[in-house]
Design an enzyme around this catalytic site. Structure first.
Site, PDB file in Angstrom:
ATOM      1  N   ARG A 129      -0.590   2.609 -11.864  1.00 32.81           N
ATOM      2  CA  ARG A 129      -0.280   4.028 -12.073  1.00 32.81           C
ATOM      3  C   ARG A 129       0.462   4.287 -13.379  1.00 32.81           C
ATOM      4  O   ARG A 129       0.483   5.405 -13.858  1.00 32.81           O
ATOM      5  CB  ARG A 129       0.538   4.544 -10.904  1.00 32.81           C
ATOM      6  CG  ARG A 129      -0.279   4.635  -9.634  1.00 32.81           C
ATOM      7  CD  ARG A 129       0.527   5.323  -8.572  1.00 32.81           C
ATOM      8  NE  ARG A 129       0.855   4.400  -7.507  1.00 32.81           N
ATOM      9  CZ  ARG A 129       0.070   4.139  -6.480  1.00 32.81           C
ATOM     10  NH1 ARG A 129      -1.089   4.732  -6.397  1.00 32.81           N
ATOM     11  NH2 ARG A 129       0.416   3.287  -5.554  1.00 32.81           N
ATOM     12  N   GLU A 132       0.830  -1.213   0.000  1.00 34.71           N
ATOM     13  CA  GLU A 132       0.000   0.000   0.000  1.00 34.71           C
ATOM     14  C   GLU A 132       0.860   1.256   0.000  1.00 34.71           C
ATOM     15  O   GLU A 132       0.697   2.144   0.839  1.00 34.71           O
ATOM     16  CB  GLU A 132      -0.963   0.005   1.184  1.00 34.71           C
ATOM     17  CG  GLU A 132      -2.072  -1.028   1.096  1.00 34.71           C
ATOM     18  CD  GLU A 132      -3.068  -0.713  -0.001  1.00 34.71           C
ATOM     19  OE1 GLU A 132      -3.237   0.470  -0.339  1.00 34.71           O
ATOM     20  OE2 GLU A 132      -3.654  -1.677  -0.530  1.00 34.71           O
ATOM     21  N   ASP A 133       1.800   1.348  -0.934  1.00 32.73           N
ATOM     22  CA  ASP A 133       2.586   2.564  -1.145  1.00 32.73           C
ATOM     23  C   ASP A 133       3.589   2.879  -0.048  1.00 32.73           C
ATOM     24  O   ASP A 133       4.182   3.945  -0.067  1.00 32.73           O
ATOM     25  CB  ASP A 133       1.670   3.791  -1.319  1.00 32.73           C
ATOM     26  CG  ASP A 133       1.121   3.849  -2.718  1.00 32.73           C
ATOM     27  OD1 ASP A 133       1.554   3.026  -3.536  1.00 32.73           O
ATOM     28  OD2 ASP A 133       0.273   4.704  -2.993  1.00 32.73           O
ATOM     29  N   ALA A 134       3.761   1.975   0.920  1.00 30.93           N
ATOM     30  CA  ALA A 134       4.748   2.260   1.956  1.00 30.93           C
ATOM     31  C   ALA A 134       6.147   2.005   1.388  1.00 30.93           C
ATOM     32  O   ALA A 134       6.298   1.340   0.366  1.00 30.93           O
ATOM     33  CB  ALA A 134       4.508   1.378   3.161  1.00 30.93           C
ATOM     34  N   GLY A 139       5.006   7.848  -0.851  1.00 35.89           N
ATOM     35  CA  GLY A 139       4.759   6.774   0.091  1.00 35.89           C
ATOM     36  C   GLY A 139       5.270   7.136   1.461  1.00 35.89           C
ATOM     37  O   GLY A 139       6.010   8.103   1.627  1.00 35.89           O
TER      38      GLY A 139
END
Lengths: 386, 601
Positions: free
Chosen positions: B402, B218-220, B370
Site C-alpha cells: 500500500r 490480512e489487515d486484522a 482493519g
C-alpha cells in the site's frame, strides 16, 4: 505378443495401443508387456470422466473464471506497424457468440517456397489486395459542357496489378451501362449516351466509378507483408478463404483465417470446430492464463453438433434446449413461456436448471444413479410366466 | 482575424483582436470595474472567447502573478496578521482572483513561490488547495499514493466522534458517540481551520508494528484488553423508536396505551411489563429484544358499513413499537409531543454502550483500516524495555503493497509529540521534516529510527527484531459487529413464496445463490442440493386427469379435483412452493400448465 494386444483391443483406444506398440522395444518380455498394458489400462480408466460428472458446468466455470481476470489486462499495441486484431475477452465473446461478422477478420497467407523469399513480395501482396478503380487513378474530372468524365490512370498503380488501359476500359465497359467509353493512352473518357444527363447524375456516376472493382481478391482490404523466421508471410485485413485458396502461389496447408463462419462454409464443420478451439485457446494462452483444452473442445463441440455454427446465446445453443423452464431461466423468459403455451410444449424435465426450479432431484452426479428393484408382486407374476 | 464571443454559452458578437480583448477584460476585472464573478476563456484552437457569469460554476482562488512576481507581498501578509485587511480586500484589489474550470485552461499556475518564472500567470494560495477538507486532515499526505489518500479521507467520514454538543437532546437516527475523544498529536492546518478540537473523532494510541501469532494477518489488528477495559474506543449507540397516533377515516384514531388483553395480536404480559400507565416505557429501563417500548392499538382494519352494527368484530389491533431482532439497550429519554398534523407523537431514545470487541473496525488516517481479531490480556502483550505496552498491534504486511509512508511517519511524529508534549504539524506539503523529528527523538533518549527492544509478554523472552513502536491517531469506524452479526437455523418465511425472509432485521436466511448452487452441481452432490432448496418444500395433491393442483379435504380425509370430481387418481407430489406459485401465476394468465405425472422409480 499379438494375443496380449488383442486382449486390450476393447479396453484401450486404438491410438494408445498403437503408441505402446511403437514405443515398447520389440525384445520386451511377455510379463513386462502385460504389466505395461495393465498399468496403461488403469491409468486410462482413472483419467476418464466419471459417469454423471457435470462436464458442461465445469467447463463453463473453468473458462469463465479466468475470463474475469482478462478484462483488466488487455494489451494495446499503440503505434506498432502490426495489425490491430481484436484479442482478449471481446474476441472470446465474439467467437462463442458465433457471430458471422467479426470485428477484425484477418488472414495469414503463407507462400510456397518459390515465392516466400521476398523478392517480389510487394507485388504478390498487392495482387492479393482488393483494388478499386480509385487506387489506380491519378485524377478524375467532370466536363460539364460535354457531359463527360475523364479518368487519368496511374501507370505505377496499374503495373502492380498487371493492368493496361485497354483492360481497365474493358472492366469499365462490363460494369457500366449507357455510357460510351473511349480509351486513350493514359486516360479514359466516358460520355453519357443520353444527352440530357443531369450534372447530379454524372456526379453520382463519378463516385460510383471510383468504387469499381478492378483486381485482386475481393474482401481483402489491407495487406501487410511480414518476415517470419526465414520466409515472408502476407497478413491481410479482411478475408476471402475461397478465392485465396485458388491462388497458385499460396501454401494451402498453412493458410489461416480467423473467420470461423468462412471456414465452415469453405472447409466444413469439422474444420470450423478445430478453428474455434484454436482461436479461443490462442486468446487464453496470449493472456498467460491456463485453461485445459478439453473445456474449450467441449464448448466447440456443442457449438458445432448441428452442422452449423451456433453461438452460446439465446438464439443459438440455448434455443435448442428441450426444457421450456430452462430456456425461460436464461434471458427473455416471457418470450419462451408465451411460445411454449401457444404450441402446447411439453417439458421433459431432463436437465439441471428446471429440476432445481421445481425442487426435484437433479440428474447429475449422485442424481443420475437409480436403484431398480422388483417388488414381490412383480416377482410372482414373472415366476408364473416361466 | 475575427473571433466569436460567447456570453453564457450564447453567441453574442465578434472581436477583432482576441488576445488584446481578453487581456483588457481581465485587467478591468482586477481593477474592479467589471464584476469579479466574471470569467473569460480564450480558446486558441477553436478560435472563440467564452465569457461566463452564470451560476453554478466551481471556482477557486489563486494569487495573481505579474512578470514572475507574486502580487501578494510580505506587506499584505503583515496587514492580514494585524487584521487591517481581509480576504475580500485582496480579492477586490485584484491580488487574488477566482478562476473557473475554463479560465484555468489559459492560466499557468505555480505550486510554490520559488518556482515562479516570467511565464507564470498565477500562484497557488497554498499547495494544500488541491485537497478537500477530509483529505487535508491526513497528515503527511504528500508521502502517499493518491488512492490511499482517498481511502483515508473516506474512512474519516465513518469515524465515531463527538458529532454535536447537544447530542443528548437530539433525536437522530443511528448515531454513535465516542466516549473519550482526543485531538490528534500529529495534526494539519486543517484541524485548526475546521475547529477539530470542538468535534474530535479518534484517540492517540500506542501502536507497535509487528506480528502477533498470526492474529493480525490480512489487515486484522490486535487490541490490548486492559486498554479496552480502561475505556479505549468505547462508544455509545443511540437510536430512537417512534410512535404516532394516526387518524383514520370515520373519526377513528390510534391510541397509545397498554393494550387490552382482548386486542387482536396481543403479545404477552411479559412483553408489556416495562410500560408505565400511559403506555410508554420509563427512562433507564433495560430493554431486550422483543420488549415493547410504546404500547399502541389501532382501530380494526376493514371497517365496512355492516360491521358497524357488529360488536364482535370491533376489537382493535395491536400495533406497538418494540425492540427489533438482535437489539438491546437502555432507555435514554422519552419525548412526548405533537406533530404538524396535531397527532400525538412519542419518541423514545435507546442507548447502548459499545465496548470494542472482535470484529469491530478500526483505522488510522491513512486508509489502513482493519478489523479486531484478538483482544489480548495486557500480561500477554509485548512490552518495551521501558515498560510501554502497545494498545494495538498492526501488521507490517499492510505497508509494502500500500506504500502508506505517512502512516509510518505519523508513528514517529506521534511518539515525538507525546514525549515533547507538543503538537506536530503534519500538513501536506508543508509538514515538519521527518529528519528533525528523528533528531528530536534521539534527544529524548530513543533510537533515532523509532524502533525499540521489545519482550514477548507470554515467555518474557527478548524479541530478536527491534520493533517500530509509537503513537498513532486511531479512529473507530461505525461498522461494528454488534450491528451486523447474524445467523439463522429456522425462522420467518415470506407469505407469497414461503421462502425465508431476507435481511438481518427480519431474521432472514443466508441465500445460497446461483453460483453457490453451481458448486454443488459441479461436485455432483444432487441430494445435498435438493435438501438445501427444501426450505419451501410442499406436498401438493395433483389430479392425474387434468394435471392441475387438486384439493385435499381434511374433514373427509380425501382429495378431489375441482374439475374432474372425485373419481380420478390424485397423487401427492413434492415440489417447491415457488413452483406451485408459478403454476398458479400461469393459470392466472390463462395458460394451462398441465402436469403429466409418472412414477419416478
Amino acid at each position: 505378443m499379438e494375443n496380449l494386444y488383442k486382449e486390450y483391443d476393447d479396453l484401450l483406444p486404438k491410438s494408445i495401443l498403437d503408441e505402446i506398440k511403437e514405443k515398447v522395444p520389440s525384445s520386451i518380455s511377455q510379463t513386462r508387456l502385460k504389466k505395461i498394458l495393465e498399468a496403461s489400462h488403469k491409468e486410462w480408466n482413472e483419467s476418464r470422466v466419471d459417469p454423471g460428472e457435470c462436464v458442461g458446468l465445469v467447463s463453463a466455470e473453468s473458462i469463465g473464471e479466468p475470463g474475469t481476470q482478462m478484462t483488466l489486462n488487455t494489451f494495446h499495441f499503440a503505434g506498432v506497424a502490426e495489425m490491430n486484431v481484436t484479442m482478449g475477452l471481446p474476441r472470446i465473446i465474439e467467437i462463442l457468440d458465433g457471430r458471422s461478422h467479426i470485428s477484425t477478420p484477418m488472414m495469414e497467407i503463407y507462400l510456397k517456397k518459390s515465392h516466400s523469399k521476398g523478392t517480389d513480395i510487394r507485388k504478390i501482396a498487392q495482387s492479393v489486395k482488393e483494388s478499386r478503380l480509385k487506387d489506380i487513378l491519378s485524377g478524375i474530372s467532370i466536363n460539364v459542357a460535354e457531359n463527360t468524365i475523364s479518368l487519368e490512370l496511374n501507370n505505377e498503380g496499374m503495373k502492380e496489378l498487371d493492368l493496361i488501359p485497354s483492360k481497365v476500359a474493358a472492366i469499365l465497359g462490363k460494369s457500366i451501362k449507357g455510357w460510351n467509353i473511349k480509351n486513350e493512352r493514359e486516360s479514359i473518357t466516358l460520355k453519357a449516351r443520353s444527352k440530357d444527363e443531369s450534372i447530379n447524375e454524372i456526379y453520382k456516376m463519378k463516385e460510383k466509378i471510383k468504387e469499381i472493382y478492378v483486381g485482386g481478391v475481393k474482401g481483402i482490404n489491407q495487406v501487410l507483408p511480414v518476415k517470419r523466421d526465414d520466409e515472408f508471410v502476407i497478413l491481410t485485413f479482411g478475408t476471402n478463404l475461397k478465392e485465396i485458396l485458388k491462388l497458385d502461389f499460396v501454401d494451402h496447408s498453412r493458410l489461416r483465417t480467423n473467420d470461423i463462419h468462412e471456414i465452415r462454409n469453405v472447409l466444413g464443420i469439422e474444420a470450423a470446430r478445430q478453428a474455434i478451439i484454436n482461436e479461443v485457446y490462442k486468446v487464453i494462452e496470449n493472456q498467460g492464463l491456463n485453461v485445459d483444452i478439453r473445456h474449450i473442445m467441449l464448448v466447440a463441440d456443442t457449438m458445432c453438433t448441428t452442422g452449423n455454427i451456433k453461438g452460446i446465446t439465446r438464439y443459438g445453443v440455448v434455443s435448442d434446449k428441450s426444457s421450456v423452464l430452462a430456456r425461460a431461466s436464461f434471458e427473455t423468459p416471457v418470450k419462451h413461456i408465451i411460445s411454449a403455451s401457444l404450441s402446447g410444449e411439453i417439458d421433459p424435465l431432463k436437465s439441471v436448471v428446471e429440476n432445481v426450479m421445481i425442487n426435484q432431484q437433479v440428474p447429475i452426479g449422485t442424481g443420475v444413479i437409480k436403484l431398480m428393484m422388483q417388488s414381490k408382486k412383480e416377482l410372482k407374476s414373472s415366476d408364473k410366466k416361466d | 482575424m475575427v473571433t466569436d464571443v460567447y456570453l453564457n454559452g450564447k453567441f453574442t458578437g465578434t472581436v477583432d483582436e482576441a488576445e488584446e480583448f481578453v487581456e483588457k477584460v481581465v485587467t478591468e476585472r482586477r481593477k474592479g470595474k467589471i464584476t469579479n464573478n466574471l470569467n473569460i476563456h480564450f480558446d486558441k484552437k477553436g478560435q472563440g472567447i467564452y465569457i461566463d457569469v452564470s451560476k453554478g460554476r466551481t471556482r477557486r482562488p489563486l494569487i495573481v502573478v505579474k512578470e514572475g512576481k507574486s502580487l501578494l507581498t510580505e506587506k499584505h501578509i503583515k496587514q492580514l496578521e494585524k487584521g487591517e485587511i481581509s480576504w475580500s480586500d485582496l480579492v477586490n484589489q485584484g491580488i487574488i482572483e477566482y478562476l473557473d474550470a475554463l479560465e484555468e485552461e489559459n492560466a499557468y499556475v505555480a505550486f510554490f513561490e520559488h518556482e515562479l518564472t516570467p511565464e507564470h500567470t498565477h500562484l497557488e494560495v497554498s499547495p494544500i488547495d488541491i485537497l478537500g477538507l477530509c483529505t487535508s486532515l491526513v497528515p503527511y499526505g504528500n508521502f502517499n499514493q493518491s488512492t490511499r489518500l482517498n481511502a483515508g479521507s473516506k474512512n474519516q467520514k465513518q469515524a465515531l466522534g463527538f458529532y454535536a454538543a447537544n447530542f443528548n437532546v437530539r433525536m437522530d437516527m443511528d448515531v454513535n458517540l465516542l466516549h473519550t475523544p482526543q485531538v490528534p498529536i500529529v495534526r494539519t492546518i486543517m484541524h485548526e481551520i475546521s475547529n477539530y478540537a470542538k468535534h474530535p473523532a479518534g484517540q492517540n494510541i500506542v501502536v507497535a508494528i509487528m506480528s502477533h501469532g498470526g492474529y493480525n494477518m490480512e489487515d486484522a489488528v490486535v487490541l490490548n484488553k486492559s486498554s479496552v477495559e480502561r475505556g479505549l474506543a468505547r462508544s455509545t449507540y443511540y437510536r430512537p423508536a417512534i410512535a404516532e397516533e394516526l387518524r383514520y377515516s370515520g373519526g377513528l384514531i390510534d391510541e397509545i396505551c397498554i393494550p387490552d388483553k382482548e386486542v387482536k395480536g396481543y403479545k404477552s404480559e411479559k412483553d408489556y411489563r416495562l410500560l408505565n400507565e400511559d403506555g410508554i416505557i420509563y427512562p433507564e429501563a433495560v430493554v431486550q429484544e422483543g420488549d415493547v417500548l410504546i404500547g399502541k392499538t389501532s382501530p380494526p382494519r376493514f371497517l365496512s358499513s355492516m360491521d358497524e352494527y357488529n360488536l364482535a368484530s370491533s376489537t382493535r389491533r395491536e400495533s406497538s413499537v418494540g425492540m427489533k431482532h438482535g437489539q438491546k439497550g437502555i432507555i435514554d429519554f422519552v419525548l412526548i409531543t405533537e406533530n404538524e398534523e396535531g397527532n400525538k407523537l412519542v419518541q423514545v431514545k435507546i442507548r447502548d454502550q459499545r465496548i470494542p470487541e472482535i470484529g469491530d473496525k478500526f483505522t488510522s488516517r491513512h486508509g489502513q483500516k482493519g478489523v479486531v481479531a484478538l483482544i489480548v490480556p495486557q500480561g500477554d502483550m509485548p512490552f518495551t524495555s521501558s515498560g510501554i505496552i502497545p494498545d494495538l498491534i498492526f501488521s507490517p504486511h499492510g505497508i509494502p503493497s500500500r506504500m502508506t509512508i505517512s502512516h509510518l511517519i505519523e508513528l514517529i511524529g506521534g511518539k515525538v509529540g507525546a514525549l515533547s508534549g507538543r503538537y506536530i504539524n503534519g500538513t501536506t506539503f508543508s509538514a515538519e521534516p521527518e529528519e528533525l523529528l528523528r533528531k528530536e527523538l534521539l534527544r529524548h533518549g530513543f533510537r533515532e529510527n523509532g524502533t525499540e527492544v521489545m519482550y514477548d509478554g507470554i515467555t518474557g523472552k527478548k524479541i530478536l527484531a527491534k520493533i517500530y513502536v509509537g503513537s498513532i491517531y486511531y479512529l473507530k469506524l461505525k461498522h461494528m459487529v454488534a450491528n451486523k452479526l447474524h445467523s439463522r437455523a429456522r425462522g420467518p418465511i415470506q407469505l407469497l413464496t414461503r421462502q425465508p425472509t431476507e435481511g438481518r432485521a427480519k431474521e432472514g436466511g443466508l441465500r445460497l445463490g446461483e453460483m453457490e448452487k453451481d458448486t454443488f452441481v459441479a461436485h455432483g452432490a444432487a441430494m445435498l442440493l435438493k435438501e438445501r432448496f427444501d426450505s419451501d418444500k410442499t406436498v401438493v395433491p395433483v389430479c392425474e386427469g387434468c394435471g392441475l393442483v387438486a384439493i385435499y379435504d381434511e374433514f373427509k380425509n380425501r382429495s378431489f379435483c375441482p374439475i374432474c370430481g372425485e373419481n380420478v387418481t390424485i397423487s401427492n407430489v413434492e415440489m417447491s412452493y415457488a413452483f406451485k406459485l408459478f403454476l398458479d401465476e400461469m393459470k392466472s394468465l390463462g395458460v394451462y400448465p398441465k402436469l403429466n405425472l409418472k412414477s419416478k422409480y
